[in-house]
Design a protein around this motif. Sequence first.
Motif, PDB file in Angstrom:
ATOM      1  N   VAL A   1      16.221  15.064  63.355  1.00  0.00           N
ATOM      2  CA  VAL A   1      16.232  15.202  61.898  1.00  0.00           C
ATOM      3  C   VAL A   1      16.974  14.026  61.260  1.00  0.00           C
ATOM      4  CG1 VAL A   1      17.044  16.617  59.963  1.00  0.00           C
ATOM      5  CG2 VAL A   1      16.050  17.709  61.986  1.00  0.00           C
ATOM      6  N   GLY A   2      18.059  13.600  61.895  1.00  0.00           N
ATOM      7  CA  GLY A   2      18.830  12.490  61.329  1.00  0.00           C
ATOM      8  C   GLY A   2      18.042  11.201  61.259  1.00  0.00           C
TER       9      GLY A   2
ATOM     10  N   THR B   1      11.154  10.720  56.746  1.00  0.00           N
ATOM     11  CA  THR B   1       9.731  10.739  57.100  1.00  0.00           C
ATOM     12  C   THR B   1       9.178  12.159  57.094  1.00  0.00           C
ATOM     13  OG1 THR B   1      10.052   8.783  58.494  1.00  0.00           O
ATOM     14  CG2 THR B   1       8.044  10.074  58.848  1.00  0.00           C
ATOM     15  N   PHE B   2       9.932  13.084  57.643  1.00  0.00           N
ATOM     16  CA  PHE B   2       9.484  14.473  57.746  1.00  0.00           C
ATOM     17  C   PHE B   2       9.506  15.162  56.382  1.00  0.00           C
ATOM     18  CE2 PHE B   2      10.926  15.057  62.437  1.00  0.00           C
ATOM     19  CZ  PHE B   2       9.817  14.320  62.855  1.00  0.00           C
ATOM     20  N   PRO B   3       8.542  16.046  56.124  1.00  0.00           N
ATOM     21  CA  PRO B   3       8.605  16.873  54.905  1.00  0.00           C
ATOM     22  C   PRO B   3       9.677  17.957  55.060  1.00  0.00           C
ATOM     23  CG  PRO B   3       6.713  17.490  56.236  1.00  0.00           C
ATOM     24  CD  PRO B   3       7.307  16.271  56.893  1.00  0.00           C
ATOM     25  N   LYS B   4      10.119  18.508  53.957  1.00  0.00           N
ATOM     26  CA  LYS B   4      11.195  19.506  53.991  1.00  0.00           C
ATOM     27  C   LYS B   4      10.865  20.721  54.853  1.00  0.00           C
ATOM     28  CE  LYS B   4      13.581  18.371  49.679  1.00  0.00           C
ATOM     29  NZ  LYS B   4      13.982  18.838  48.327  1.00  0.00           N
ATOM     30  N   PRO B   5       9.665  21.277  54.788  1.00  0.00           N
ATOM     31  CA  PRO B   5       9.370  22.433  55.650  1.00  0.00           C
ATOM     32  C   PRO B   5       9.561  22.123  57.139  1.00  0.00           C
ATOM     33  CG  PRO B   5       7.700  22.231  53.949  1.00  0.00           C
ATOM     34  CD  PRO B   5       8.540  20.997  53.866  1.00  0.00           C
ATOM     35  N   LEU B   6       9.152  20.931  57.577  1.00  0.00           N
ATOM     36  CA  LEU B   6       9.302  20.564  58.978  1.00  0.00           C
ATOM     37  C   LEU B   6      10.786  20.385  59.329  1.00  0.00           C
ATOM     38  CD1 LEU B   6       8.043  19.890  61.672  1.00  0.00           C
ATOM     39  CD2 LEU B   6       7.743  17.527  60.890  1.00  0.00           C
ATOM     40  N   ILE B   7      11.550  19.792  58.411  1.00  0.00           N
ATOM     41  CA  ILE B   7      12.991  19.619  58.643  1.00  0.00           C
ATOM     42  C   ILE B   7      13.660  20.976  58.819  1.00  0.00           C
ATOM     43  CG2 ILE B   7      15.154  18.939  57.526  1.00  0.00           C
ATOM     44  CD1 ILE B   7      13.652  16.587  56.284  1.00  0.00           C
ATOM     45  N   SER B   8      13.327  21.932  57.955  1.00  0.00           N
ATOM     46  CA  SER B   8      13.946  23.260  58.061  1.00  0.00           C
ATOM     47  C   SER B   8      13.510  23.985  59.323  1.00  0.00           C
ATOM     48  CB  SER B   8      13.617  24.095  56.822  1.00  0.00           C
ATOM     49  OG  SER B   8      12.224  24.276  56.689  1.00  0.00           O
ATOM     50  N   ILE B   9      12.251  23.796  59.735  1.00  0.00           N
ATOM     51  CA  ILE B   9      11.773  24.430  60.967  1.00  0.00           C
ATOM     52  C   ILE B   9      12.528  23.881  62.176  1.00  0.00           C
ATOM     53  CG2 ILE B   9       9.803  24.587  62.544  1.00  0.00           C
ATOM     54  CD1 ILE B   9       7.997  24.749  60.059  1.00  0.00           C
TER      55      ILE B   9
ATOM     56  N   TYR C   1      19.400  30.525  55.595  1.00  0.00           N
ATOM     57  CA  TYR C   1      19.812  30.628  54.200  1.00  0.00           C
ATOM     58  C   TYR C   1      19.776  29.249  53.526  1.00  0.00           C
ATOM     59  CZ  TYR C   1      23.081  31.861  50.352  1.00  0.00           C
ATOM     60  OH  TYR C   1      23.694  32.069  49.151  1.00  0.00           O
ATOM     61  N   SER C   2      20.246  28.240  54.257  1.00  0.00           N
ATOM     62  CA  SER C   2      20.309  26.883  53.710  1.00  0.00           C
ATOM     63  C   SER C   2      18.934  26.319  53.398  1.00  0.00           C
ATOM     64  CB  SER C   2      21.019  25.954  54.695  1.00  0.00           C
ATOM     65  OG  SER C   2      22.353  26.347  54.911  1.00  0.00           O
ATOM     66  N   ALA C   3      17.918  26.754  54.159  1.00  0.00           N
ATOM     67  CA  ALA C   3      16.570  26.217  53.962  1.00  0.00           C
ATOM     68  C   ALA C   3      16.098  26.435  52.530  1.00  0.00           C
ATOM     69  CB  ALA C   3      15.603  26.874  54.941  1.00  0.00           C
ATOM     70  N   CYS C   4      16.519  27.539  51.919  1.00  0.00           N
ATOM     71  CA  CYS C   4      16.154  27.817  50.534  1.00  0.00           C
ATOM     72  C   CYS C   4      17.231  27.311  49.576  1.00  0.00           C
ATOM     73  CB  CYS C   4      15.943  29.321  50.337  1.00  0.00           C
ATOM     74  SG  CYS C   4      15.543  29.790  48.639  1.00  0.00           S
ATOM     75  N   TYR C   5      18.485  27.530  49.920  1.00  0.00           N
ATOM     76  CA  TYR C   5      19.590  27.196  49.008  1.00  0.00           C
ATOM     77  C   TYR C   5      19.627  25.700  48.705  1.00  0.00           C
ATOM     78  CZ  TYR C   5      24.316  27.327  47.020  1.00  0.00           C
ATOM     79  OH  TYR C   5      25.395  27.228  46.180  1.00  0.00           O
ATOM     80  N   MET C   6      19.359  24.860  49.695  1.00  0.00           N
ATOM     81  CA  MET C   6      19.447  23.405  49.528  1.00  0.00           C
ATOM     82  C   MET C   6      18.096  22.764  49.236  1.00  0.00           C
ATOM     83  SD  MET C   6      22.653  22.654  49.874  1.00  0.00           S
ATOM     84  CE  MET C   6      22.647  20.893  50.187  1.00  0.00           C
ATOM     85  N   ASP C   7      17.099  23.558  48.889  1.00  0.00           N
ATOM     86  CA  ASP C   7      15.731  23.056  48.760  1.00  0.00           C
ATOM     87  C   ASP C   7      15.608  21.923  47.754  1.00  0.00           C
ATOM     88  OD1 ASP C   7      12.852  23.252  49.364  1.00  0.00           O
ATOM     89  OD2 ASP C   7      12.705  23.889  47.277  1.00  0.00           O
TER      90      ASP C   7
ATOM     91  N   GLY D   1      19.398  15.191  49.566  1.00  0.00           N
ATOM     92  CA  GLY D   1      19.913  14.934  50.906  1.00  0.00           C
ATOM     93  C   GLY D   1      19.593  16.036  51.884  1.00  0.00           C
ATOM     94  N   TYR D   2      18.448  16.685  51.718  1.00  0.00           N
ATOM     95  CA  TYR D   2      18.051  17.859  52.511  1.00  0.00           C
ATOM     96  C   TYR D   2      18.078  17.569  54.013  1.00  0.00           C
ATOM     97  CZ  TYR D   2      15.274  22.121  53.465  1.00  0.00           C
ATOM     98  OH  TYR D   2      14.834  23.348  53.908  1.00  0.00           O
ATOM     99  N   GLY D   3      17.446  16.477  54.413  1.00  0.00           N
ATOM    100  CA  GLY D   3      17.390  16.137  55.838  1.00  0.00           C
ATOM    101  C   GLY D   3      18.757  15.791  56.392  1.00  0.00           C
ATOM    102  N   LYS D   4      19.520  15.014  55.658  1.00  0.00           N
ATOM    103  CA  LYS D   4      20.866  14.662  56.096  1.00  0.00           C
ATOM    104  C   LYS D   4      21.721  15.906  56.253  1.00  0.00           C
ATOM    105  CE  LYS D   4      23.664  12.822  53.078  1.00  0.00           C
ATOM    106  NZ  LYS D   4      24.327  11.878  52.147  1.00  0.00           N
ATOM    107  N   TYR D   5      21.565  16.854  55.330  1.00  0.00           N
ATOM    108  CA  TYR D   5      22.339  18.106  55.381  1.00  0.00           C
ATOM    109  C   TYR D   5      22.065  18.861  56.683  1.00  0.00           C
ATOM    110  CZ  TYR D   5      23.566  22.954  54.292  1.00  0.00           C
ATOM    111  OH  TYR D   5      24.078  24.229  54.340  1.00  0.00           O
TER     112      TYR D   5
END
Length: 640
Positions: A19-20, A25-33, A107-113, A117-121
């Motif tokens: 992820v880092g 490059t990755f979309p948010k859904p893939l990062i959260s998965i 929980y973070s997947a929705c809270y930080m949507d 800095g979603y991926g970095k988080y």
Amino acid sequence: MIELIWAIPLIPFLGFVIVGLLRNTFPKPLISIIGCGVILTSFLLSCGVFKEVYEARQLGEDGIFVKEIFNWFTVGNFSVDIKFLVDPLSAIMLLIITGVGFLIHLYSACYMDGDPGYGKYFSYLNLFVFFMLLLVLGSNYLVMFIGWEGVGLCSYLLIGFWYKNSSYAKAAKKAFVMNRIGDLGFLIAMFFIIFNFGSLEYGAVFTEAGKLPMGDITLLTITLLLFVAATGKSAQIPLFTWLPDAMAGPTPVSALIHAATMVTAGIYMIARSNIMFTLSPVTMQIIAIIGIATALIAAFIAITQNDIKKVLAYSTVSQLGYMFLGLGVGAFTGAFFHVLTHAFFKALLFLGAGSVIHAMSNDQDMRSMGGLKKAMPITYVTMLLGTIAIAGIPPLSGFFSKDEILAHAFLANPIFWVLGFLGALCTAFYMFRLLYLTFFGEFRGTADQKNHLHESPWQMTVPLIVLAILSVIGGLLNIPEALGGGHWLANFLSPVFQQTNAIVEPFHMEHSTEFILMGASAVGAIVMAFFAYNKYVKKNDIPAADAEAPTTGLYNLSYQKLYIDQIYNSVFVRPLNGLSKFLHRIVELSGIDSLVNGIGELFVSSGKGIRQLQSGHVGFYIFMMVIGVIAIMLYGLFTV
């Protein structure tokens, strides 16, 4: 499954790397998965490891397994291996870290949507879990120290996640510096351990330590240094002021730090080193005193705070104080039991607070809330259960774990029980104050906030529901004999505390005394809940705005946090800043720089003068050559 123990920390680390590196490059859904999936995988593996340990304990075995990964380095007769230790203590910690950690990731997947800095988080969050797993799995103090330092680094990165806000960046720096003070104690303690025991492996160290007499000065020195480290990592007096400021980070980070990772490290380290501390009664007494003092001071401060996260932060400091009180009076199982139940209800409360903040458009001031239970029924019910649990009202989990600590404290010294009881009353009051100000009465926010009120999405409410269930039933793990239980947790952990149990008298209290203590604690908590209801719901006594708040008396003393930060600034920060400026301006610039620059200027000036000899005129060169020849001849004439 024990053979795959190496995969439990490795998988979150891979999540951090993937992820880092590919976060842009990755979309948010893939990062959260990926971010959630690696923690879930580690949790499933941890369940398998726990199953093997549990089955071994059921068969009467100690359930202790050591898995060597590789030899790190060898110097003479001293060798350090990367080994993982799986026993009842680390097996439960694995479940806490990965289980609660997964819920926080979900929980973070929705809270930080909406955060850029979603991926970095998520990469930082994965790294945090990796280091905490390394800390609890290491079979020696050096591997523990790597994890210890790693969670300190990750806390700095996550507390200062929104570093463009200067106050958040300062909070991260404060946490980092205060933890480094404690970490120095850990580092020095390791040198003492190597010098006296010749190893850092738990097994070898504890075997040699067990041969020393009670009160041995070597053990006293080592345990005091380790306790200094614990005060930093687990936020005890005097190194506790960083934790309330750690609220600067995203709310799920607060839940992870306070419930499943960093602040439990100090309790885990002392519980792991129990034989050394048991043989150091002076250190134990100091731990108990510091613990109860921290519990009372933090509870007193929490009573008047209006930031919902600040209340929970000081609550964590106070509850950690109870855990250290338990450790100090020898209730190692009770202290760890409270670590376990606290992980459930404190993660629940922080995530519940995050749900409220999410609905309130990031407003954290409880004076702007009120009446939210209609708009947020799931958040309300789950936070109500979490509040009852932390207040110590039966039959929820906090009642059993807190009262086990208080029972041991009563036998050690009744004064400890009285002070602990007062702290418990404060806990019940400020937690129900939080609940009533947030969910009862009329809404006090703006019209825009009122129109925005809504229950959180399922990614946020499902973790709340799961944690609420665990907060309700978690106390069943160690029901006391007085209530018909069998102390399952104490029996399960007994191999970890085997050396200690062999030299101390077993805990025994008359059931009648235990009933009186439990009854007093439960009734006191219920009375404080009704007192808070009468004040904040019936009388609608909403805390005044900062400009109108009292500037004298106990209220102001609590609201200003006993002026501890101001005292630290005056006694330590400002003098050190002044010393730094003096060293910079006088010693460095006027002294060292002037000396170095002066020498440089001397050579430059000399070079400029000598350069004049290089005029380019042939006649001048011939003249200088003749002078040189004459000088050589004169030298030869007078020296022969």
